[in-house]
Write a protein that holds these residues in place. Sequence first.
Motif, mmCIF file in Angstrom:
data_model
loop_
_atom_site.group_PDB
_atom_site.id
_atom_site.type_symbol
_atom_site.label_atom_id
_atom_site.label_comp_id
_atom_site.label_asym_id
_atom_site.label_seq_id
_atom_site.Cartn_x
_atom_site.Cartn_y
_atom_site.Cartn_z
ATOM 1 N N ALA A 131 10.010 26.583 33.073
ATOM 2 C CA ALA A 131 9.042 25.805 32.745
ATOM 3 C C ALA A 131 8.757 25.973 31.059
ATOM 4 C CB ALA A 131 7.751 26.218 33.496
ATOM 5 N N GLU A 132 9.072 27.244 30.594
ATOM 6 C CA GLU A 132 8.977 27.501 29.215
ATOM 7 C C GLU A 132 10.381 27.216 28.406
ATOM 8 O OE1 GLU A 132 7.787 30.697 25.793
ATOM 9 O OE2 GLU A 132 7.344 31.109 27.894
ATOM 10 N N PHE A 133 11.622 27.888 28.763
ATOM 11 C CA PHE A 133 12.565 27.816 28.069
ATOM 12 C C PHE A 133 13.760 26.494 28.280
ATOM 13 C CE2 PHE A 133 10.976 32.073 28.021
ATOM 14 C CZ PHE A 133 11.262 32.543 26.691
ATOM 15 N N TYR A 134 13.562 26.048 29.445
ATOM 16 C CA TYR A 134 14.401 25.090 29.508
ATOM 17 C C TYR A 134 13.674 23.943 30.764
ATOM 18 C CZ TYR A 134 15.732 28.145 33.556
ATOM 19 O OH TYR A 134 15.915 28.745 34.837
ATOM 20 N N PRO A 135 12.653 23.412 30.378
ATOM 21 C CA PRO A 135 12.127 22.423 31.297
ATOM 22 C C PRO A 135 12.885 20.981 31.655
ATOM 23 C CG PRO A 135 10.659 23.167 29.530
ATOM 24 C CD PRO A 135 11.812 23.625 29.265
ATOM 25 N N ARG A 136 13.819 20.604 30.646
ATOM 26 C CA ARG A 136 14.095 19.257 30.524
ATOM 27 C C ARG A 136 15.670 19.523 30.846
ATOM 28 N NH1 ARG A 136 10.833 16.234 25.837
ATOM 29 N NH2 ARG A 136 11.652 17.645 24.391
ATOM 30 N N VAL A 137 16.301 20.627 31.230
ATOM 31 C CA VAL A 137 17.595 20.663 31.465
ATOM 32 C C VAL A 137 17.874 21.421 32.701
ATOM 33 C CG1 VAL A 137 19.695 22.191 30.560
ATOM 34 C CG2 VAL A 137 18.061 21.224 28.861
ATOM 35 N N GLU A 138 18.643 20.903 33.486
ATOM 36 C CA GLU A 138 19.035 21.570 35.031
ATOM 37 C C GLU A 138 19.598 22.699 34.617
ATOM 38 O OE1 GLU A 138 17.461 20.510 37.577
ATOM 39 O OE2 GLU A 138 16.449 19.039 36.365
ATOM 40 N N LYS A 139 19.486 23.697 35.355
ATOM 41 C CA LYS A 139 20.107 25.171 35.199
ATOM 42 C C LYS A 139 21.760 24.931 35.528
ATOM 43 C CE LYS A 139 19.665 29.955 36.122
ATOM 44 N NZ LYS A 139 19.066 31.248 36.703
ATOM 45 N N ASN A 140 22.262 24.090 36.337
ATOM 46 C CA ASN A 140 23.623 23.872 36.792
ATOM 47 C C ASN A 140 24.273 23.421 35.538
ATOM 48 O OD1 ASN A 140 23.017 21.384 36.985
ATOM 49 N ND2 ASN A 140 23.272 21.213 38.939
ATOM 50 N N ARG A 141 23.568 23.050 34.353
ATOM 51 C CA ARG A 141 24.031 22.432 33.325
ATOM 52 C C ARG A 141 24.040 23.322 32.032
ATOM 53 N NH1 ARG A 141 27.136 18.216 32.892
ATOM 54 N NH2 ARG A 141 26.745 18.014 30.886
ATOM 55 N N LEU A 142 23.820 24.597 32.077
ATOM 56 C CA LEU A 142 23.535 25.242 31.251
ATOM 57 C C LEU A 142 24.884 25.820 30.477
ATOM 58 C CD1 LEU A 142 20.581 27.914 32.102
ATOM 59 C CD2 LEU A 142 20.583 25.853 30.681
ATOM 60 N N PHE A 143 25.989 25.779 31.390
ATOM 61 C CA PHE A 143 27.122 26.164 30.710
ATOM 62 C C PHE A 143 27.925 24.938 30.204
ATOM 63 C CE2 PHE A 143 27.243 29.563 33.920
ATOM 64 C CZ PHE A 143 27.562 30.594 33.133
ATOM 65 N N ALA A 144 27.701 23.947 30.739
ATOM 66 C CA ALA A 144 28.592 22.677 30.197
ATOM 67 C C ALA A 144 27.786 22.148 29.014
ATOM 68 C CB ALA A 144 28.321 21.517 31.223
ATOM 69 N N ASP A 145 26.524 22.278 28.897
ATOM 70 C CA ASP A 145 25.888 21.966 27.763
ATOM 71 C C ASP A 145 25.675 22.976 26.424
ATOM 72 O OD1 ASP A 145 25.129 19.805 29.228
ATOM 73 O OD2 ASP A 145 23.130 20.095 29.328
#
Length: 273
Positions: A131-145
């Motif tokens: 909710a603070e650090f990646y509200p608009r990014v799905e966690k399964n996209r952190l590597f790809a993005d």
Amino acid sequence: MRRLRTAAAAALLATALVTLTAGPAPAAAHPPHRPAPKAPAEFVALQDVAPTIRQEIRYHTPHNFVGEPIDGYREPLCIVTEDTAEALAKAQRSLLKRGYTLKVYDCYRPQRAVDHFVRWAEDLDDQKMKAEFYPRVEKNRLFADGYIAEKSGHSRGSTVDLTLVKLPAAPTRPYVPGEPLKPCYAPKDQRFPDNSVDTGTGFDCFDTLAHTDDPRVTGTQRANRQLLKTTLERQGFTNLPEEWWHFTHKPETFPDTYFDFPVSRRSLAPHHH
């Protein structure tokens, strides 16, 4: 009863004889002691070179995108290569004349800390800081993005994450684990308090709004980003376009080496203590 006591005594005697014959039990095997890796002599504590630069080493605390202190951060200490520290000191002198100070969030980062990030990113169930650090990014996209990677330039010692603080500045209150989280891109008076200037997002905001030249960032927020960027560029730093807070001093002292010594005074060469 006497016969039972006699039998018991005989049994004890037999056990003692076996023990004496067999000799002492073998000592338990201990794994060989491996001393923690040490930093090359080119590394220094920033506070020894530029003591007025503020330090808020986030990965030594639970206030980061993982939500816990990160492996390898044994002390809240900024360690960098000596030429990086000297360049930061020059930038600081320039900013102090204008009523600002630098504040570092992260400096040298051991490989074990990067490995901690990777393990966390692979655990899709752990989203307590989303909710603070990646509200608009799905966690399964952190590597790809590109938000998480298996190697970091920070491990080479010439990269820092930092911001500006207008002087005089009150200290930032400590984060309380479990407190309600606010999006890192919320207006400054709504997100987690930070004594830094307003740059449009908090530190480590996994969001395109953190891109240094994002066109949605205007006015004072854009001017603050540009002041940080131009001041550091004059001292040989290059900004990572995706993160307004991320700068690398060029040429790097160790352009191809990823270190893993802990963030600690004990890691540094004695003459830098």
